[in-house]
Scaffold this motif. Structure first.
Motif, PDB file in Angstrom:
ATOM      1  N   ASN A 325       0.525   9.167 -10.264  1.00 49.17           N
ATOM      2  CA  ASN A 325       0.828   9.996  -9.094  1.00 49.17           C
ATOM      3  C   ASN A 325      -0.130   9.776  -7.926  1.00 49.17           C
ATOM      4  N   GLU A 326      -1.421   9.597  -8.237  1.00 45.70           N
ATOM      5  CA  GLU A 326      -2.382   9.554  -7.144  1.00 45.70           C
ATOM      6  C   GLU A 326      -2.801   8.134  -6.735  1.00 45.70           C
ATOM      7  N   VAL A 327      -2.285   7.141  -7.462  1.00 42.84           N
ATOM      8  CA  VAL A 327      -2.692   5.778  -7.113  1.00 42.84           C
ATOM      9  C   VAL A 327      -1.562   4.779  -7.383  1.00 42.84           C
ATOM     10  N   ALA A 328      -1.401   3.842  -6.423  1.00 42.46           N
ATOM     11  CA  ALA A 328      -0.423   2.773  -6.601  1.00 42.46           C
ATOM     12  C   ALA A 328      -1.125   1.456  -6.303  1.00 42.46           C
ATOM     13  N   ALA A 329      -0.958   0.465  -7.176  1.00 47.76           N
ATOM     14  CA  ALA A 329      -1.692  -0.792  -7.010  1.00 47.76           C
ATOM     15  C   ALA A 329      -0.754  -1.987  -7.143  1.00 47.76           C
ATOM     16  N   ILE A 330      -0.663  -2.755  -6.075  1.00 43.33           N
ATOM     17  CA  ILE A 330       0.121  -3.986  -6.091  1.00 43.33           C
ATOM     18  C   ILE A 330      -0.822  -5.157  -6.337  1.00 43.33           C
ATOM     19  N   THR A 331      -0.407  -6.091  -7.188  1.00 47.13           N
ATOM     20  CA  THR A 331      -1.102  -7.370  -7.315  1.00 47.13           C
ATOM     21  C   THR A 331      -0.183  -8.435  -6.741  1.00 47.13           C
ATOM     22  N   VAL A 332      -0.733  -9.264  -5.879  1.00 44.47           N
ATOM     23  CA  VAL A 332       0.133 -10.168  -5.119  1.00 44.47           C
ATOM     24  C   VAL A 332      -0.586 -11.478  -4.816  1.00 44.47           C
ATOM     25  N   GLU A 333       0.190 -12.557  -4.685  1.00 44.35           N
ATOM     26  CA  GLU A 333      -0.371 -13.813  -4.191  1.00 44.35           C
ATOM     27  C   GLU A 333      -1.025 -13.554  -2.839  1.00 44.35           C
ATOM     28  N   CYS A 334      -2.187 -14.144  -2.612  1.00 39.54           N
ATOM     29  CA  CYS A 334      -2.903 -13.820  -1.376  1.00 39.54           C
ATOM     30  C   CYS A 334      -2.120 -14.212  -0.119  1.00 39.54           C
ATOM     31  N   SER A 335      -1.254 -15.213  -0.239  1.00 40.62           N
ATOM     32  CA  SER A 335      -0.463 -15.621   0.930  1.00 40.62           C
ATOM     33  C   SER A 335       0.575 -14.546   1.303  1.00 40.62           C
ATOM     34  N   ARG A 336       0.848 -13.634   0.390  1.00 43.45           N
ATOM     35  CA  ARG A 336       1.840 -12.588   0.668  1.00 43.45           C
ATOM     36  C   ARG A 336       1.201 -11.213   0.879  1.00 43.45           C
ATOM     37  N   LEU A 337      -0.104 -11.217   1.092  1.00 41.22           N
ATOM     38  CA  LEU A 337      -0.819  -9.944   1.201  1.00 41.22           C
ATOM     39  C   LEU A 337      -0.341  -9.104   2.388  1.00 41.22           C
ATOM     40  N   GLU A 338      -0.164  -9.757   3.548  1.00 42.65           N
ATOM     41  CA  GLU A 338       0.246  -9.022   4.760  1.00 42.65           C
ATOM     42  C   GLU A 338       1.593  -8.338   4.558  1.00 42.65           C
ATOM     43  N   GLN A 339       2.536  -9.091   4.001  1.00 42.72           N
ATOM     44  CA  GLN A 339       3.871  -8.538   3.750  1.00 42.72           C
ATOM     45  C   GLN A 339       3.797  -7.363   2.782  1.00 42.72           C
ATOM     46  N   ALA A 340       2.985  -7.537   1.742  1.00 41.79           N
ATOM     47  CA  ALA A 340       2.846  -6.465   0.753  1.00 41.79           C
ATOM     48  C   ALA A 340       2.255  -5.211   1.393  1.00 41.79           C
ATOM     49  N   LEU A 341       1.319  -5.417   2.311  1.00 41.54           N
ATOM     50  CA  LEU A 341       0.723  -4.272   3.010  1.00 41.54           C
ATOM     51  C   LEU A 341       1.788  -3.528   3.818  1.00 41.54           C
ATOM     52  N   GLU A 342       2.592  -4.291   4.569  1.00 42.20           N
ATOM     53  CA  GLU A 342       3.652  -3.654   5.369  1.00 42.20           C
ATOM     54  C   GLU A 342       4.639  -2.920   4.467  1.00 42.20           C
ATOM     55  N   ASP A 343       4.993  -3.531   3.355  1.00 41.76           N
ATOM     56  CA  ASP A 343       5.953  -2.890   2.447  1.00 41.76           C
ATOM     57  C   ASP A 343       5.364  -1.634   1.807  1.00 41.76           C
ATOM     58  N   MET A 344       4.069  -1.674   1.497  1.00 44.64           N
ATOM     59  CA  MET A 344       3.405  -0.487   0.950  1.00 44.64           C
ATOM     60  C   MET A 344       3.458   0.658   1.961  1.00 44.64           C
ATOM     61  N   ILE A 345       3.132   0.345   3.235  1.00 43.20           N
ATOM     62  CA  ILE A 345       3.133   1.387   4.269  1.00 43.20           C
ATOM     63  C   ILE A 345       4.543   1.980   4.431  1.00 43.20           C
ATOM     64  N   ALA A 346       5.538   1.080   4.481  1.00 41.60           N
ATOM     65  CA  ALA A 346       6.922   1.556   4.634  1.00 41.60           C
ATOM     66  C   ALA A 346       7.335   2.421   3.448  1.00 41.60           C
ATOM     67  N   ALA A 347       6.932   2.012   2.250  1.00 40.68           N
ATOM     68  CA  ALA A 347       7.310   2.783   1.055  1.00 40.68           C
ATOM     69  C   ALA A 347       6.656   4.165   1.063  1.00 40.68           C
ATOM     70  N   ILE A 348       5.400   4.226   1.520  1.00 38.05           N
ATOM     71  CA  ILE A 348       4.718   5.528   1.588  1.00 38.05           C
ATOM     72  C   ILE A 348       5.421   6.435   2.605  1.00 38.05           C
ATOM     73  N   ARG A 349       5.724   5.870   3.779  1.00 34.69           N
ATOM     74  CA  ARG A 349       6.419   6.675   4.804  1.00 34.69           C
ATOM     75  C   ARG A 349       7.776   7.142   4.270  1.00 34.69           C
TER      76      ARG A 349
END
Ligand SMILES: [Mn+2]
Length: 357
Positions: A325-349
């Motif tokens: 509930n209080e933590v979500a952790a994505i593991t991702v190829e470093c080349s896809r880090l930016e995209q993962a960040l944007e998707d995390m923000i969108a999912a939180i919103r």
């Protein structure tokens, strides 16, 4: 009281026999305190029987077959592979067995879906409640009928920390602490010291820690004073301190604080926890780039908002994501880090900022 698992009696003989009837064993173990303590327990039992052991640490931060040096296994030519505290998926266990031609004995307590095989011993995957098995050392204790000792406690302290008090096995631990006059905080500190080996990426240090635990045996005081462990933990803490006061690079809806961190240490989780403690009324999101070939992550943590829906929606989108509930952790190829960040923000919103219960 610990309930005996119904399968316990049948398996005990099998696993112990398999172990002592082997001449050469490769032991693949998780790089954290629980994995190291588990490896140390087995080494203590097997080395004196002249069984030759080879220890393999999977590539830190990765949990699949690519993390394991299969060539090293093949060169060593073991007659048994033991996997400790490392939750490979069934398909990967299959590959490990097929590609090496060596039987795999598994001892673990992670949530997993496993076929029923006599050499797979994960009571949690067999349906036992997770709280009954706070560590792999606790599973080994049951399997091999060991009496409590520092290594077994270290595994629990590493995986559960101060939260160990919430497991049903705590009464047994407490009794033992009374007898030894140890304090649980000291065991947790020992776990911090041992975990500094992987946090600093010190593979040889991880392996060496197996022997150190054997050497210190049940001498907690001496173990806590270990020079190399203390020095390394200091380095890890200095690295963590660097990020304790960083500023967010973005603020979203006045609720999400976005941070960027680059480090050669394996401390994404610890940094996020530290920042979330400082900003308890927000959601802290950390895009973590590993500088030495480790995995990149996007972590989100909050003391106020519920993130469980974030995990569901991003795993449906194919992300390698875990948490609670209080933590979500994505593991991702470093080349896809930016995209993962944007998707995390969108999912939180997308969750509408539901409050934690
Ligand atoms: Mn564990």
């Amino acid at each position: 009281m610990v309930l005996a698992a119904p399968h316990e009696i049948r398996v005990v003989g099998t696993i112990y026999d398999y172990l002592i009837e082997s001449n050469k064993i490769t032991i693949i173990f998780h790089w954290d305190s629980d994995g190291i303590a588990s490896a140390s327990i087995l080494k203590g039992l097997l080395a004196k029987r002249n069984i030759v052991l080879d220890f393999i640490v999977p590539r830190i931060g990765y949990y699949d077959i690519t993390a394991i040096d299969l060539d090293r296994v093949k060169t060593f030519k073991p007659d048994l592979i033991v996997v400790l505290d490392y939750a490979l998926k069934p398909g990967d266990l299959e590959i490990l067995e097929q590609s090496t031609g060596v039987p795999v004995l598994l001892v673990d307590h992670h949530v997993n879906v496993l076929p029923a095989k006599p050499l797979y011993y994960n009571p949690v995957a067999m349906g036992a409640p997770q709280v009954m098995y706070p560590s792999t050392t606790w599973v080994l204790r049951e399997l091999l009928r060991l009496s409590l000792d520092l290594k077994i406690l270290l595994g629990i302290a590493g995986d559960r920390g101060v939260k160990a008090k919430e497991t049903p096995v705590w009464s047994q631990i407490e009794e033992y602490l009374d007898k030894t006059k140890w304090n649980w905080r000291e065991i947790v500190e020992l776990a911090e010291l041992v975990d500094s080996m992987y946090r600093s990426g010190n593979i040889e240090g991880i392996k060496h820690s197996i022997d150190k635990l054997l050497y210190y045996n049940n001498n907690l005081e001496k173990a806590l004073a270990d020079e190399e462990w203390r020095r390394t933990r200091r380095l890890v803490e200095e690295e963590l301190d660097k990020y304790s006061n960083i500023e967010p690079i973005r603020v979203i809806d006045d609720k999400i604080l976005v941070f960027k961190v680059e480090s050669a240490y394996y401390i994404a989780s610890a940094i996020t926890r530290q920042l979330a403690l400082k900003h308890q009324d927000k959601i802290v999101v950390v895009a973590f780039k590993h500088l030495k070939g480790g995995p990149c992550h996007v972590y989100a943590r909050s003391w106020k908002y519920d993130l469980i829906q974030v995990i569901t929606s991003l795993s449906l989108r194919g992300y390698n994501i875990g948490g609670k509930n209080e933590v979500a952790a994505i593991t991702v190829e470093c080349s896809r880090l930016e995209q993962a960040l944007e998707d995390m923000i969108a999912a939180i919103r997308g969750t509408g900022y539901r409050l934690l219960e």
